[in-house]
Scaffold this active site. Sequence first.
Site, PDB file in Angstrom:
ATOM      1  N   TYR A 199     -72.204  77.961  69.531  1.00 12.12           N
ATOM      2  CA  TYR A 199     -72.933  78.084  68.239  1.00 12.12           C
ATOM      3  C   TYR A 199     -74.430  77.685  68.095  1.00 12.12           C
ATOM      4  O   TYR A 199     -74.678  76.650  67.905  1.00 12.12           O
ATOM      5  CB  TYR A 199     -72.240  77.293  67.099  1.00 12.12           C
ATOM      6  CG  TYR A 199     -71.020  76.576  67.514  1.00 12.12           C
ATOM      7  CD1 TYR A 199     -69.767  77.185  67.348  1.00 12.12           C
ATOM      8  CD2 TYR A 199     -71.094  75.348  68.111  1.00 12.12           C
ATOM      9  CE1 TYR A 199     -68.626  76.562  67.771  1.00 12.12           C
ATOM     10  CE2 TYR A 199     -69.940  74.721  68.544  1.00 12.12           C
ATOM     11  CZ  TYR A 199     -68.722  75.336  68.370  1.00 12.12           C
ATOM     12  OH  TYR A 199     -67.587  74.728  68.807  1.00 12.12           O
ATOM     13  N   HIS A 226     -78.901  78.598  67.729  1.00 12.48           N
ATOM     14  CA  HIS A 226     -79.042  78.077  69.083  1.00 12.48           C
ATOM     15  C   HIS A 226     -80.219  78.718  69.812  1.00 12.48           C
ATOM     16  O   HIS A 226     -80.360  79.930  69.804  1.00 12.48           O
ATOM     17  CB  HIS A 226     -77.778  78.343  69.901  1.00 12.48           C
ATOM     18  CG  HIS A 226     -76.757  77.269  69.761  1.00 12.48           C
ATOM     19  ND1 HIS A 226     -75.415  77.498  69.895  1.00 12.48           N
ATOM     20  CD2 HIS A 226     -76.880  75.950  69.481  1.00 12.48           C
ATOM     21  CE1 HIS A 226     -74.757  76.370  69.725  1.00 12.48           C
ATOM     22  NE2 HIS A 226     -75.624  75.421  69.472  1.00 12.48           N
ATOM     23  N   LYS A 270     -81.628  71.878  62.905  1.00 13.47           N
ATOM     24  CA  LYS A 270     -82.063  70.838  63.831  1.00 13.47           C
ATOM     25  C   LYS A 270     -83.529  71.058  64.160  1.00 13.47           C
ATOM     26  O   LYS A 270     -83.976  72.183  64.363  1.00 13.47           O
ATOM     27  CB  LYS A 270     -81.229  70.876  65.109  1.00 13.47           C
ATOM     28  CG  LYS A 270     -79.803  70.392  64.922  1.00 13.47           C
ATOM     29  CD  LYS A 270     -79.070  70.334  66.247  1.00 13.47           C
ATOM     30  CE  LYS A 270     -77.679  69.765  66.065  1.00 13.47           C
ATOM     31  NZ  LYS A 270     -76.938  69.695  67.343  1.00 13.47           N
ATOM     32  N   ARG A 322     -67.026  76.571  61.797  1.00 16.63           N
ATOM     33  CA  ARG A 322     -68.236  77.129  62.415  1.00 16.63           C
ATOM     34  C   ARG A 322     -67.878  77.893  63.687  1.00 16.63           C
ATOM     35  O   ARG A 322     -68.327  79.016  63.915  1.00 16.63           O
ATOM     36  CB  ARG A 322     -69.210  75.986  62.699  1.00 16.63           C
ATOM     37  CG  ARG A 322     -70.518  76.374  63.352  1.00 16.63           C
ATOM     38  CD  ARG A 322     -71.445  75.160  63.331  1.00 16.63           C
ATOM     39  NE  ARG A 322     -72.561  75.275  64.238  1.00 16.63           N
ATOM     40  CZ  ARG A 322     -73.690  75.924  63.971  1.00 16.63           C
ATOM     41  NH1 ARG A 322     -73.831  76.548  62.818  1.00 16.63           N
ATOM     42  NH2 ARG A 322     -74.677  75.952  64.843  1.00 16.63           N
ATOM     43  N   ARG A 368     -73.553  74.062  59.618  1.00 14.32           N
ATOM     44  CA  ARG A 368     -73.040  72.734  59.967  1.00 14.32           C
ATOM     45  C   ARG A 368     -72.730  71.957  58.695  1.00 14.32           C
ATOM     46  O   ARG A 368     -73.322  72.190  57.644  1.00 14.32           O
ATOM     47  CB  ARG A 368     -74.069  71.960  60.793  1.00 14.32           C
ATOM     48  CG  ARG A 368     -74.440  72.606  62.108  1.00 14.32           C
ATOM     49  CD  ARG A 368     -75.505  71.762  62.806  1.00 14.32           C
ATOM     50  NE  ARG A 368     -75.888  72.332  64.083  1.00 14.32           N
ATOM     51  CZ  ARG A 368     -76.817  73.255  64.238  1.00 14.32           C
ATOM     52  NH1 ARG A 368     -77.471  73.722  63.178  1.00 14.32           N
ATOM     53  NH2 ARG A 368     -77.117  73.714  65.431  1.00 14.32           N
ATOM     54  N   HIS A 382     -66.494  71.684  61.896  1.00 10.62           N
ATOM     55  CA  HIS A 382     -67.004  72.366  63.082  1.00 10.62           C
ATOM     56  C   HIS A 382     -66.038  73.457  63.548  1.00 10.62           C
ATOM     57  O   HIS A 382     -66.467  74.451  64.143  1.00 10.62           O
ATOM     58  CB  HIS A 382     -67.240  71.351  64.197  1.00 10.62           C
ATOM     59  CG  HIS A 382     -68.136  71.873  65.285  1.00 10.62           C
ATOM     60  ND1 HIS A 382     -69.469  72.169  65.065  1.00 10.62           N
ATOM     61  CD2 HIS A 382     -67.896  72.171  66.580  1.00 10.62           C
ATOM     62  CE1 HIS A 382     -70.013  72.603  66.190  1.00 10.62           C
ATOM     63  NE2 HIS A 382     -69.078  72.623  67.121  1.00 10.62           N
TER      64      HIS A 382
END
Length: 411
Positions: free
Chosen positions: A375, A366, A249, A343, A223, A340
């Site tokens: 993704y 993910h 994340k 990606r 990202r 993005h």
Amino acid sequence: MTNLDIPATPGAAVARTEASPVGRVLAEQAVRTAAAWLAEFRKSPSTPAAYARDLGLAAVVEHHQLQDLVEAFPLPSVRTLFTRSRARGVAPELCWFPMLLDLGLHPVLDATPAHVKGWVALMDEHRDATGQPVLSPAARARRVAALSSLLRWAVTEELITANPVDRLDRDRAGLVVDRHHSPTRGLSGAQLDLLVWTADRYPGPQRARTAALVALLATTAIRVSELCGLATGDYFADTGRHVIEVTRKGGKRQRIPVPPAAAARLDAYLATRPDYGAVAVPGQHGAGRVPLLATTAWRPGAGRRGGGQPLSPGEVWATLRRVARTHPDLAHLADQLHPHQLRHSVATRLLEAGAPQQHVQDLLGHVDPAMTQRYNRARDQLHNSPTPLAGQLLERGLAALDQDQEHHPAG
């Protein structure tokens, strides 16, 4: 000011004006509340910055001149966001904090289901000059999710008794995003190769940085926030291969192999950097980190930003578009090109080339396998990572382009 026609909460209906001291005090209270909530995300620096952006906190800070208050924020990612002038695409008139404060309401303590419903309707109805919605369904859903997180935290902290977002029918409001479909338009493998090839020839003194940036995005599928958050200590050798260690994340750290095609360009760029040491030590995650991709002091438009600062996501976006505009076969994509897309394109290319879905899922980070077609899943997979395959495919494409250029030179 907003035209939203919803009632003010009793006891909080103090209209704010441009010079209202009461309005500034209310805004300061609201920002302090948000700061306490955002401090919960210390392990995931990109999350609080995204939440602050989507809720319009930067616009509130700018409007009420609360920059001194921002200096007390514990998270550098949020402080950086607030010091920029209204981050790209924020549309502050459609953000929760500016909207509620314009009504003389505290965005947390005075929030009601009617306010939430009215805000969602306002975002849906707001159109640009062509009649298209200013915010996509995914953008609206993301903003509502950020607000729900804030108000859920407020319930836990006993600041409010219930989360008003829980009363919203997200399906009827058009806020349920199809997890099996991505609206992102990816590049073909040939276009991905051509973008890297063009970046290698981009004019100007920042050619090496541009080539490294584009090659990393075109092979590792990270990202843009992960790219901008990388420090020199996050790039090192592990089990005989170059890797980057990104913060995903949720704050999880993941090592991703950097294929030779990208590593060579990154090494060439770092060789031009006087602040890059001969030995990169992994795991340096505290203050004083040297950004892997850094700004330069002389850069036009840098303003008060000096050299050696991390590139911002907006600067990455702008770099990709500038590169695309320099090649006639990519120029038509330039205005809509964003990180993005790369990606998405890498993931699609790998799956089409036969990379196992599980391995691509690991690369993207993910948890939900259904999202892999779009993704992401946070796991520490080095040996099974498909990025070496992405690098091999890129090298083949670049070699073909070089050969074609030799036989059919431009002009």
